[in-house]
Design a protein around this motif. Structure first.
Motif, mmCIF file in Angstrom:
data_model
loop_
_atom_site.group_PDB
_atom_site.id
_atom_site.type_symbol
_atom_site.label_atom_id
_atom_site.label_comp_id
_atom_site.label_asym_id
_atom_site.label_seq_id
_atom_site.Cartn_x
_atom_site.Cartn_y
_atom_site.Cartn_z
ATOM 1 N N PRO A 1 0.835 -1.203 0.000
ATOM 2 C CA PRO A 1 0.000 0.000 0.000
ATOM 3 C C PRO A 1 0.869 1.252 0.000
ATOM 4 C CG PRO A 1 0.059 -1.007 2.183
ATOM 5 C CD PRO A 1 0.763 -1.946 1.255
ATOM 6 N N LEU B 1 1.817 5.690 4.652
ATOM 7 C CA LEU B 1 1.420 6.914 5.349
ATOM 8 C C LEU B 1 2.682 7.734 5.622
ATOM 9 C CD1 LEU B 1 -0.992 5.383 8.009
ATOM 10 C CD2 LEU B 1 -1.561 6.326 5.762
ATOM 11 N N GLN C 1 5.057 6.335 8.191
ATOM 12 C CA GLN C 1 5.753 5.140 7.699
ATOM 13 C C GLN C 1 6.862 5.541 6.727
ATOM 14 O OE1 GLN C 1 2.155 3.220 6.162
ATOM 15 N NE2 GLN C 1 2.641 1.402 7.375
ATOM 16 N N ILE D 1 2.201 2.016 17.357
ATOM 17 C CA ILE D 1 1.057 1.373 18.003
ATOM 18 C C ILE D 1 0.604 0.174 17.164
ATOM 19 C CG2 ILE D 1 0.301 3.505 19.105
ATOM 20 C CD1 ILE D 1 -1.902 3.675 16.947
ATOM 21 N N GLY E 1 -1.115 -2.035 14.678
ATOM 22 C CA GLY E 1 -1.870 -1.682 13.479
ATOM 23 C C GLY E 1 -1.358 -0.438 12.778
ATOM 24 N N SER E 2 -0.221 0.100 13.250
ATOM 25 C CA SER E 2 0.280 1.323 12.619
ATOM 26 C C SER E 2 1.091 1.015 11.369
ATOM 27 C CB SER E 2 1.135 2.109 13.606
ATOM 28 O OG SER E 2 2.234 1.314 14.019
ATOM 29 N N GLY E 3 1.302 -0.250 11.086
ATOM 30 C CA GLY E 3 1.999 -0.601 9.857
ATOM 31 C C GLY E 3 3.496 -0.790 10.021
ATOM 32 N N THR F 1 5.023 -3.692 10.233
ATOM 33 C CA THR F 1 5.433 -4.777 9.344
ATOM 34 C C THR F 1 5.606 -4.265 7.914
ATOM 35 O OG1 THR F 1 4.120 -6.199 10.769
ATOM 36 C CG2 THR F 1 4.917 -7.162 8.735
ATOM 37 N N GLU F 2 4.759 -3.322 7.554
ATOM 38 C CA GLU F 2 4.857 -2.729 6.215
ATOM 39 C C GLU F 2 6.188 -1.982 6.073
ATOM 40 O OE1 GLU F 2 2.214 -3.864 4.458
ATOM 41 O OE2 GLU F 2 3.479 -3.134 2.822
ATOM 42 N N ALA G 1 -2.863 2.297 10.505
ATOM 43 C CA ALA G 1 -2.751 2.347 9.046
ATOM 44 C C ALA G 1 -4.072 2.067 8.344
ATOM 45 C CB ALA G 1 -1.695 1.350 8.576
ATOM 46 N N THR G 2 -4.924 1.316 8.996
ATOM 47 C CA THR G 2 -6.199 0.991 8.364
ATOM 48 C C THR G 2 -7.222 2.099 8.587
ATOM 49 O OG1 THR G 2 -6.728 -0.168 10.402
ATOM 50 C CG2 THR G 2 -5.997 -1.502 8.547
ATOM 51 N N HIS H 1 -4.266 -10.109 14.040
ATOM 52 C CA HIS H 1 -5.237 -9.103 13.637
ATOM 53 C C HIS H 1 -6.607 -9.752 13.606
ATOM 54 C CE1 HIS H 1 -1.909 -6.790 11.310
ATOM 55 N NE2 HIS H 1 -1.503 -7.256 12.465
ATOM 56 N N ARG I 1 -9.515 -3.277 15.164
ATOM 57 C CA ARG I 1 -8.401 -2.971 14.281
ATOM 58 C C ARG I 1 -8.872 -2.520 12.916
ATOM 59 N NH1 ARG I 1 -3.063 -5.086 15.582
ATOM 60 N NH2 ARG I 1 -2.848 -4.699 13.389
HETATM 61 P P1 ADP Z 1 1.748 -3.561 12.783
HETATM 62 O O1 ADP Z 1 2.858 -4.491 12.360
HETATM 63 O O2 ADP Z 1 2.265 -2.217 13.230
HETATM 64 O O3 ADP Z 1 0.774 -4.135 13.758
HETATM 65 P P2 ADP Z 1 0.838 -3.978 10.081
HETATM 66 O O4 ADP Z 1 2.012 -3.661 9.240
HETATM 67 O O5 ADP Z 1 0.515 -5.396 10.292
HETATM 68 O O6 ADP Z 1 0.920 -3.218 11.481
HETATM 69 O O7 ADP Z 1 -0.412 -3.207 9.479
HETATM 70 C C1 ADP Z 1 -1.715 -3.329 9.997
HETATM 71 C C2 ADP Z 1 -2.678 -3.438 8.852
HETATM 72 O O8 ADP Z 1 -2.653 -2.233 8.108
HETATM 73 C C3 ADP Z 1 -2.298 -4.545 7.888
HETATM 74 O O9 ADP Z 1 -3.488 -5.142 7.438
HETATM 75 C C4 ADP Z 1 -1.609 -3.802 6.757
HETATM 76 O O10 ADP Z 1 -1.749 -4.463 5.530
HETATM 77 C C5 ADP Z 1 -2.312 -2.474 6.747
HETATM 78 N N1 ADP Z 1 -1.447 -1.382 6.312
HETATM 79 C C6 ADP Z 1 -0.194 -1.135 6.709
HETATM 80 N N2 ADP Z 1 0.283 -0.017 6.135
HETATM 81 C C7 ADP Z 1 -0.711 0.475 5.351
HETATM 82 C C8 ADP Z 1 -0.839 1.604 4.489
HETATM 83 N N3 ADP Z 1 0.151 2.468 4.357
HETATM 84 N N4 ADP Z 1 -1.999 1.756 3.857
HETATM 85 C C9 ADP Z 1 -3.016 0.889 4.011
HETATM 86 N N5 ADP Z 1 -2.956 -0.199 4.799
HETATM 87 C C10 ADP Z 1 -1.818 -0.423 5.468
#
Ligand code: ADP
Ligand code: ZN
Ligand code: ZN
Length: 728
Positions: free
Chosen positions: A198, A201, A204, A226, A228-230, A232-233, A382-383, A548, A588
């Motif tokens: 994706p 943000l 990120q 936090i 769900g903040s992304g 892993t992304e 992030a969601t 999640h 989430r």
């Molecule tokens: P964390 O590791 O901080 O808990 P994740 O990377 O698993 O967060 O992200 C949480 C959710 O948000 C996942 O479903 C991911 O695919 C989604 N996500 C992460 N970054 C973005 C983004 N920039 N835009 C949209 N969705 C995102």
């Protein structure tokens, strides 16, 4: 020149609990010994595998007394690079542990054995032009061969990929090789084939940019995001970057974090299968992962604690996910923190290390606060989901049913009625934490530990969760014979039963070590949660991590009060982490979430701080409290732990050890009984060493550990040094 001056001495690490290396003479044959090579030597009356750590022309022993190396089982191949050896050397000095045991912990189990061998390079198979031509024609009568050819249509394949095609694949393959339709070559690394993630943000993107800028040099980053903040992304973007440049990367996750879901996500985004390693794999699989890391075929390794020492010649980035997780600390044998050693490894390699978490440990928090680490904050989900609302339920004012307050029960009912999911968290498995007699007050205690036996109703057993002792549940009180035995308090098994009765229509999933025993069970249960159908989840901290569950909109935390007034100064920190992690499961997705905390102490200062201002403010407060009390991370500690069947021997040893503690700024305190004094039939005590500076602590420890083996009762007890201890 005398003949002996030509001798080569090898200093060998052997897997024995002794604080030294052992000198042997190199054999005079073709093989030139080098550090990192395995050797076969006689030690006492046994043949043993060792690893050469140093080469010298001198020894403290006369040469006549030195035995010779028997053999070099791997020829001139090394099993440890100079980089890893230097890291291990640092480890045994820092953690004051036997060098041989430290070195051997870095080897895959098979290479610790005499008959273990480094596997030859893996092959892959590719079509020749003739093979391609043949594939262009109809299969005809060579159906089996044709099927293998088809596997190679898109590019080379490994034996592993051919194996599932047919049971006779090996024979078929050799036919193809004979006919020159196929040739073999050394396996190459899987191609990176990323699909775009994706759009990032701002927070990120800033983190990715800042961390990428430090590639090629040592730098520590705290990725404080936090749930769900992304985060892993962010890892994925960094990994893509590193892998594209031909580098290798290492991602360390807590024991429970290594789920098929996570692996699928990485595979999908990066377009290849990361190499996975953890202690649950077979020895053969671990050796395979090790070999692939070593020869560069593993571009990305995802693993638990022990993966830290894998040989990775092109390692360019280390990531540690959930850096606060307790499983990163090895709690017995060679006690080390894989987080701290990861930072050390990154420093030695000159590469960045990223520590990711929603709830930084106070050690890492302090390093970020004092600018030793760069601090990247992700404060937005992030969601687009909002953060859960907290609600504190004062237990004094509540009517309770089996541990759950009336208010929480009502909220669970409403959540389920809306077609959403609710999660009930209690960090205690079993039916009841203790069983007692209402006539005479007898209760079932473990004979071997200072602990109560937990009542497991379904299996009709009493279990000690500390030593695994078990017993049948008595029907009558063994003390007074009365028929008055009852459980006191609740565990997840009881919650499941009670909630099952209260909400008979709703599927109920219990997540704890009793229900999730087998591999894959956790994923099976979580898949069911993910269908989004209304359901109730009951579980222990197994539920607190990484998963999640978008439809969970209510989290009930049954009780964490114990931590508020614990004797362990880290209890509060851990409670805060657990609360935030559990709360992070709620809402989430698009739905807003609510977290209910049941407590007898709604006015507790740290609790209020956490709920009103968030984890960073909470951590900052407790960090200041610790500064005032001179506790870590504002001071440095080590323990001398000791245990034996006989308490007097333990205390005598520790008192004698205390006598020989060298003078200096570091102080020694104790002996103190361990938090759980008796465990598995052994009595455990410790001495605490503390200093304001790390350097002084280590200077005195180094002198002390030389003295300890000479302490008169050192042989009567078990003892070990624990540097930067996490529990007491
Ligand atoms: P964390 O590791 O901080 O808990 P994740 O990377 O698993 O967060 O992200 C949480 C959710 O948000 C996942 O479903 C991911 O695919 C989604 N996500 C992460 N970054 C973005 C983004 N920039 N835009 C949209 N969705 C995102
Ligand atoms: Zn009784
Ligand atoms: Zn026990």
């Amino acid at each position: 020149m005398s003949k002996s001056s030509l001798k080569v001495v090898v200093r060998v690490a052997l897997p024995v609990p002794l604080g030294q290396l052992f000198d042997y003479l190199a054999t005079e044959n073709e093989t030139v010994p080098r550090p990192g090579m395995r050797v076969l030597v006689n030690f006492g009356h046994r043949k043993m595998v060792g690893v050469i750590v140093e080469i010298s022309d001198k020894s403290n022993l006369p040469f006549e007394k030195l035995a010779s190396v028997i053999a070099y089982p791997d020829g001139e191949q090394t099993v440890l690079s100079s980089e890893t050896l230097a890291l291990l050397k640092w480890c045994w000095r820092y953690y004051k542990h036997a060098p041989g045991e430290v070195v051997f912990s870095a080897l895959p189990p098979l290479l610790r054995k005499i008959d273990g061998v480094i596997p030859p390079p893996s092959l892959q198979y590719r079509l020749t032009t003739a093979g391609e031509d043949r594939l262009g024609e109809a299969p005809g009568r060579i159906k089996a061969q044709f099927r293998l050819l088809e596997e190679m249509r898109e590019g080379p394949v490994t034996q592993l990929q051919l194996r599932p095609v047919s049971s006779a694949w090996r024979k078929t393959l050799s036919r193809l090789l004979e006919q020159k339709w196929v040739f073999s070559e050394a396996q190459t690394a899987a191609e990176l084939n990323p699909v775009p993630g994706p759009a990032l943000l701002d927070e990120q993107r800033d983190a990715v940019t800042a961390i990428s800028k430090t590639l090629g040099g040592f730098h520590c980053h705290l990725l404080d995001g936090i749930t769900g903040s992304g985060k892993t992304e962010v890892y994925l973007c960094l990994l893509e970057h590193v892998l594209k440049q031909g580098g290798q990367a290492l991602l360390l996750v807590p024991e429970i974090g290594l789920t098929p879901q996570l692996l699928k996500r990485f595979k999908r985004r990066l377009g290849f299968e990361p190499v996975v390693t953890h202690s649950g794999l077979s020895e053969g699989q671990r050796l395979k992962a090790w070999t692939m890391a070593k020869n560069g075929l593993a571009r990305l390794v995802i693993g638990t604690r022990s993966a830290l020492f894998l040989p990775m010649p092109q390692l360019q980035l280390i990531i540690l996910d959930e850096e606060h997780d307790a499983s990163f600390k090895q709690q017995d044998g060679f006690r080390y923190s894989s987080r701290d050693v990861a930072v050390k490894r990154a420093a030695g390699l000159g590469v960045p290390v990223v520590l990711g978490t929603a709830t930084p440990s106070l050690e890492t928090f302090n390093n970020a606060a004092t600018d030793r680490y760069s601090w990247h904050r992700l404060r937005q989900r992030a969601t687009g989901a909002s953060e859960p609302r907290w609600r504190v339920l004062d237990l004094i004012q509540q009517t309770m049913t089996g541990g759950i307050s009336a208010t929480a029960m009502k909220a669970i009912g409403e959540t389920l009625a809306r077609g959403e999911q609710a999660l009930v968290f209690l960090n205690r498995r079993g039916y009841a934490p203790v069983i007692l007699c209402h006539e005479c007050g007898w209760h079932a205690a473990c004979q071997r530990c200072d602990a109560n036996m937990t009542w497991h109703k379904a299996t009709r057993r009493l279990l000690c969760h500390h030593c695994d002792s078990s017993a049948r549940v008595p029907v009558m009180c063994p003390e007074c014979g009365a028929d008055a035995l009852q459980g006191a308090g609740e565990g997840t098994e009881q919650l499941e039963q009670m909630l099952g009765k209260a909400f008979p229509e709703t599927p109920l999933l219990r997540f704890d070590r009793d229900t999730v025993r087998k591999k894959g069970e956790f994923d099976r249960l979580s898949e069911q949660v993910k269908t989004g159908e209304p359901c109730l989840l009951v579980g222990t901290q197994m539920l607190a991590k990484g998963h999640h569950f978008p439809q969970v909109t209510l989290v009930v935390i049954v009780n964490l009060d114990q931590a508020l007034y614990s004797a362990d100064f880290r209890a509060l920190e851990r409670m805060g982490q657990l609360m935030v992690q559990v709360a992070g499961r709620a809402g989430r997705d698009k739905l807003a979430g609510e977290v209910m905390l049941q407590t007898h102490y709604p006015q507790h200062e740290s609790l209020l701080r956490l709920l009103s201002s968030g984890y960073e403010a909470f951590a900052s407060d407790i960090s200041e409290d610790r500064r005032a009390a001179c506790l870590p991370p504002h001071s440095y500690q080590a323990l001398l732990r000791s245990d034996a069947h006989n308490k007097e021997e333990v205390r005598a040893f520790l008192n004698q050890a205390k006598q020989c503690f060298p003078t200096g700024d570091a102080m020694v305190y104790g002996p103190f009984p361990a938090m759980m004094e008796r465990r598995s039939g052994r009595t455990r005590w410790y001495l605490l060493v503390q200093a304001a500076r790390r350097l002084t602590l280590h200077r005195q420890l180094d002198q002390w550990v030389l003295q300890l083996p000479k302490v008169p009762s050192a042989r009567k007890v078990r003892w070990a040094v624990d540097v930067d201890p996490q529990d007491y």
